[in-house]
Write a protein that holds these residues in place. Structure first.
Motif, short mmCIF file in Angstrom:
data_model
loop_
_atom_site.label_atom_id
_atom_site.label_comp_id
_atom_site.label_asym_id
_atom_site.label_seq_id
_atom_site.Cartn_x
_atom_site.Cartn_y
_atom_site.Cartn_z
N ALA A 16 0.84 -1.20 0.00
CA ALA A 16 0.00 0.00 0.00
C ALA A 16 0.88 1.25 0.00
O ALA A 16 0.63 2.20 -0.76
CB ALA A 16 -0.93 -0.01 1.20
N ILE A 23 2.01 6.41 -6.84
CA ILE A 23 0.94 7.32 -7.29
C ILE A 23 1.40 8.77 -7.16
O ILE A 23 1.21 9.59 -8.07
CB ILE A 23 -0.35 7.08 -6.46
N TRP A 30 2.58 14.00 -13.78
CA TRP A 30 1.36 14.39 -14.50
C TRP A 30 1.06 15.88 -14.30
O TRP A 30 0.75 16.59 -15.26
CB TRP A 30 0.19 13.52 -14.02
N MET A 43 -9.69 19.99 -11.76
CA MET A 43 -9.66 18.60 -12.19
C MET A 43 -8.60 17.81 -11.42
O MET A 43 -8.84 16.70 -10.96
CB MET A 43 -9.38 18.52 -13.68
N ALA A 47 -9.20 14.64 -9.03
CA ALA A 47 -8.76 13.33 -9.50
C ALA A 47 -7.56 12.76 -8.73
O ALA A 47 -7.55 11.57 -8.39
CB ALA A 47 -8.43 13.40 -10.99
N LEU A 50 -8.01 11.12 -5.24
CA LEU A 50 -8.83 9.90 -5.29
C LEU A 50 -7.96 8.64 -5.29
O LEU A 50 -8.33 7.63 -4.69
CB LEU A 50 -9.68 9.90 -6.57
N LEU A 51 -6.81 8.72 -5.96
CA LEU A 51 -5.98 7.52 -6.13
C LEU A 51 -5.45 6.99 -4.79
O LEU A 51 -5.70 5.83 -4.45
CB LEU A 51 -4.83 7.83 -7.11
N VAL A 54 -8.39 5.58 -2.58
CA VAL A 54 -8.92 4.24 -2.82
C VAL A 54 -7.93 3.15 -2.40
O VAL A 54 -8.33 2.05 -2.02
CB VAL A 54 -9.37 4.05 -4.29
N VAL A 55 -6.64 3.48 -2.47
CA VAL A 55 -5.63 2.51 -2.01
C VAL A 55 -5.80 2.30 -0.50
O VAL A 55 -5.81 1.17 0.00
CB VAL A 55 -4.20 3.01 -2.34
N ALA A 58 -8.96 0.34 0.14
CA ALA A 58 -8.80 -1.10 -0.14
C ALA A 58 -7.97 -1.79 0.93
O ALA A 58 -8.02 -3.02 1.08
CB ALA A 58 -8.16 -1.29 -1.51
N SER A 59 -7.19 -1.01 1.70
CA SER A 59 -6.33 -1.59 2.75
C SER A 59 -7.11 -1.99 3.99
O SER A 59 -6.53 -2.53 4.93
CB SER A 59 -5.24 -0.58 3.15
N TRP A 134 -14.35 1.54 -3.27
CA TRP A 134 -13.84 2.65 -4.08
C TRP A 134 -14.93 3.34 -4.89
O TRP A 134 -14.74 4.46 -5.36
CB TRP A 134 -12.75 2.15 -5.02
N VAL A 135 -16.05 2.64 -5.08
CA VAL A 135 -17.08 3.23 -5.93
C VAL A 135 -17.69 4.49 -5.29
O VAL A 135 -18.14 5.39 -6.00
CB VAL A 135 -18.17 2.18 -6.26
N LEU A 138 -15.32 7.40 -5.97
CA LEU A 138 -15.33 7.60 -7.43
C LEU A 138 -16.61 8.32 -7.85
O LEU A 138 -16.56 9.31 -8.59
CB LEU A 138 -15.23 6.25 -8.15
N GLY A 141 -16.53 11.82 -6.68
CA GLY A 141 -15.56 12.60 -7.47
C GLY A 141 -16.16 13.04 -8.80
O GLY A 141 -16.00 14.19 -9.21
N PHE B 56 -19.66 8.79 -15.09
CA PHE B 56 -19.53 7.85 -13.97
C PHE B 56 -19.59 6.40 -14.44
O PHE B 56 -18.78 5.57 -14.00
CB PHE B 56 -20.64 8.09 -12.94
N ARG B 156 -5.59 -6.42 -5.15
CA ARG B 156 -6.80 -5.80 -4.60
C ARG B 156 -6.88 -4.32 -4.98
O ARG B 156 -7.93 -3.70 -4.88
CB ARG B 156 -6.82 -5.97 -3.08
N LEU B 157 -5.74 -3.74 -5.37
CA LEU B 157 -5.72 -2.32 -5.71
C LEU B 157 -6.03 -2.07 -7.18
O LEU B 157 -6.27 -0.93 -7.57
CB LEU B 157 -4.34 -1.73 -5.38
N PRO B 160 -9.85 -0.49 -7.99
CA PRO B 160 -10.04 0.93 -7.73
C PRO B 160 -9.15 1.82 -8.58
O PRO B 160 -9.59 2.87 -9.07
CB PRO B 160 -9.70 1.09 -6.24
N LEU B 161 -7.89 1.38 -8.80
CA LEU B 161 -6.99 2.24 -9.57
C LEU B 161 -7.40 2.29 -11.04
O LEU B 161 -7.25 3.34 -11.69
CB LEU B 161 -5.54 1.76 -9.42
N ILE B 164 -10.43 4.77 -11.12
CA ILE B 164 -10.02 6.18 -10.99
C ILE B 164 -9.17 6.60 -12.19
O ILE B 164 -9.27 7.73 -12.68
CB ILE B 164 -9.21 6.42 -9.68
N LEU B 167 -11.40 7.41 -15.01
CA LEU B 167 -12.00 8.74 -14.77
C LEU B 167 -11.00 9.84 -15.13
O LEU B 167 -11.33 10.81 -15.82
CB LEU B 167 -12.43 8.86 -13.31
N GLN B 175 -10.96 17.96 -20.81
CA GLN B 175 -10.61 19.31 -20.38
C GLN B 175 -9.28 19.80 -20.95
O GLN B 175 -8.76 20.82 -20.52
CB GLN B 175 -10.59 19.37 -18.84
#
Lengths: 193, 452
Positions: A16, A23, A30, A43, A47, A50-51, A54-55, A58-59, A134-135, A138, A141, B56, B156-157, B160-161, B164, B167, B175
């Motif tokens: 994790a 990330i 980025w 944006m 965005a 979020l990454l 969710v990690v 999920a942990s 995570w939904v 998401l 977001g 979504f 497991r990751l 979700p990754l 996202i 998205l 944009q």
């Protein structure tokens, strides 16, 4: 200490942390590459946090399920230490990612959003299960991106952070942490399809 | 065939994407609510059928497909399933299809609801099926790529990754802007790659190709063969072809940036617009349908699509002209070009211009005579329009020196004061003044001093 170490190992905490750092590194690249793209700061605000959120969400997965209920030590304390630690690492990573970005100063806004989204992921883990928790962040977001920035629901878009947005994110992370640390996580969804 | 259907049935029933049907519907509903859906307009429905669902639904389906791709490993049944007579490719593609099916079902339910509402209320136009096709193919493509990545990176990751990440990619494409040195920006062809932006056959082709590439890659992971490689190459060519067509047919962004006293001016480099293929873009003026005209004593003409809210417009126009009824030369017909749709209501405030000014007295269709502006503001306020509609809102007046920084047709504080004075007169006094001065008012012969 050994108990904590074993607990963290059983939760694959190392992976994790590695994911969060990766990330953050990719987000750093980025952010700087996208400066020329003219994409709005809102944006990235929505965005990027979020990454790691969710990690961390999920942990919350437990490899032992109900067996853990028989532990003689305080599992909630271990859960809290684990998740709060990941949150702290995520916050530091995002702050470093945002530092020096030429367009806006968004370190605190990243941390605010990370806290809020992670809280949503924790709440999702409690309600939907850890596999698809995570939904919730998401979905929120996406809604945030589409909302007008003046809406109270769009707290994650507020730049700079105001009292309302900080209060909401703090409330979400506190509720989320309470839900996943004090109550035993549901096991059903890890075993579901 | 029966066996495949039975397997599909099993996979669909034992699929986590079932839970996403209400979630997709709920989030899409929320997004629809934030984007001002005009239920009686097919143009609004066609646009939002795409823009309220894809942002979504597509990333969510990508994430859930990645989750489903790791199911057999999570449950430790991979070796067991390898011993079944079904080929691995068929099993994997059936699981992908069952996952995508729930996403498509959620979209179908939402589309049927939206189209049904519009079909019941609309008086003109019809559904456009290209946006629907793009959404369907975008959901399939996201499911395909999510499934492929979920099978490749089994963690497991991953789910979700992937969600996202999808998205982030969609939003980044939507944009993306071309930024000029002055700080201003313009949209680019990259925007059209986002699934909720493009809505033509080219976009459908692009997402069809992406779906095909993902499915071929899933099949090749199970078993590499010439047929799979050929399919992969063919579908990559289709995706590339779609992408090239999107790029090529986008207007070429050649801009000239010049600095002026009032700031930076960004203009097209050529007066003849060309696309990226170098072809001249010809845009024929749309043929407008004959307007629908109804109402007495004031007749309002509108685009036939606006007919469901025509009665409201007739009421508004009648209230607006009520104080002038019976006076010589009062216009009693609102032309379609004097109306505009604001939300779900026809805006007839431009009719107020016609009521107080004839064509000769207006400059470039804008009233500049202050006496006319004062009576126009009074008519609007009398008919119940808020003060901002007449330009006499306090916020619009604060800090504005007469004549400085105003838009054409905006009343000055003096004009608004005259409006207030006129409004305080009795109905008999107002009518008497109008009977005496209305013709001169419309001809633009009066000044503020002529008002009571």
């Amino acid at each position: 200490m050994r108990l904590l170490y074993l607990y963290l190992r059983s939760r694959l905490a190392g992976w994790a942390v590695l994911s969060i750092v990766t990330i953050a590194t990719l987000s750093w690249v980025w952010l700087r590459a996208a400066t020329d793209s003219g994409a709005p700061a809102s944006m990235f605000l929505v965005a990027i946090p979020l990454l790691p959120a969710v990690v961390i969400g999920a942990s919350t997965r437990s490899p032992f399920g109900d067996t853990e209920l028989s532990a003689s030590r305080s599992v909630p304390l271990l859960r809290f230490t684990h998740l709060a630690g990941l949150l702290l690492i995520g916050a530091i990573s995002l702050a470093i990612t945002a530092t020096g970005w030429m367009l806006e100063s968004i370190e605190w806004e990243f941390i605010r959003n990370l806290a809020g989204y992670t809280g949503l992921a924790f709440i999702g883990a409690r309600i939907l299960g850890r596999g698809i928790c995570w939904v919730v962040p998401l979905g929120f977001g996406v809604i945030t991106i589409m909302l007008d920035s003046t809406s109270r629901w769009a707290w994650a878009q507020k730049l700079p952070a105001d009292r309302w947005s900080v209060t909401v994110s703090l409330a979400l992370i506190l509720v989320g942490l309470l839900l996943v640390t004090l109550q035993h996580p549901r096991d059903t969804n890890d075993d579901a399809p | 065939m029966n066996g495949t259907l039975r397997l599909f049935n099993l996979e669909a029933r034992r699929n986590a994407a079932i839970w996403f049907v209400p979630v997709i519907a709920a989030v899409s509903w929320w997004l629809l609510d934030t984007q001002s859906w005009t239920t009686f307009l097919w143009t609004s429905t066609n646009r939002l059928l795409q823009q309220s669902v894809v942002p979504f639904a597509a990333p969510a389906i990508a994430g859930i497909a990645a989750w489903m791709a790791g199911r057999d490993r999570r449950r430790g049944t991979e070796d067991l399933l390898d011993s079944t007579p079904r080929p691995g490719t068929q099993r994997r593609l059936t699981l992908w299809a069952a996952t995508a099916f729930w996403g498509l079902l959620a979209y179908a339910l939402f589309a049927v609801y939206m189209m049904g509402q519009t079909a019941l209320q609309a008086t003109w136009g019809g559904p456009d099926f290209w946006p629907v096709a793009v959404v369907v193919l975008a959901i399939l493509a996201h499911a395909g790529w999510g499934f492929f990545i979920g099978g490749l990176l089994r963690s497991r990751l991953t789910a979700p990754l992937v969600g996202i990440g999808a998205l982030g990619l969609q939003q980044f494409a939507a944009q993306h802007r071309q930024v000029f040195d002055s700080g201003s920006s313009a949209s680019t062809w990259v925007n059209q790659l986002a699934a909720h932006e493009g809505f033509s056959d080219r976009h459908a082709l692009f997402y069809l190709g992406l779906t095909g590439v993902a499915l071929a890659a899933i099949a090749l992971r199970e078993r590499a063969n010439v047929l799979g490689i050929a399919a992969l190459v063919l579908m990559a060519a289709v995706a590339l072809g779609g992408g090239v067509m999107i790029w090529g047919e986008y207007p070429r962004n050649d801009w000239i940036v010049t600095s002026t006293a009032n700031g930076t001016l960004v203009e097209p480099a050529s007066s003849v617009p060309r696309n990226n293929f170098g072809q001249v873009i010809t845009s024929a003026a749309p043929t407008l349908p004959a307007p629908v005209c109804e109402g007495t004593p004031v007749t309002v003409c509108v685009h036939p699509a606006y007919q469901p809210v025509l009665d409201q417009a007739i009421d508004d126009a009648t209230r607006l002209s009520a104080p002038l009824m019976g006076l010589p030369g009062v216009p009693t017909r609102v032309e379609a070009e004097d109306t505009a749709l604001g939300g779900a209501r026809i805006d007839v405030t431009q009719f107020a211009d016609k009521l107080v000014a004839d064509e000769m007295s207006a400059e470039d269709h804008t009233i500049v005579n202050e006496a006319q502006l004062a009576i126009r503001s009074w008519l609007l306020q009398h008919a119940g329009w808020p003060t901002w509609a007449s330009g006499c809102d306090e916020n619009a007046q604060i800090g504005m020196a007469p004549g400085a920084g105003r838009w054409p047709g905006q009343p000055t504080p003096e004009t608004c004061a005259a409006t207030d004075r006129f409004a305080k007169l009795s109905t008999t006094e107002q009518r008497a003044w109008l009977e005496t001065h209305y013709t001169d008012l419309r001809a633009g012969k009066l000044t503020l001093k002529d008002l009571p």
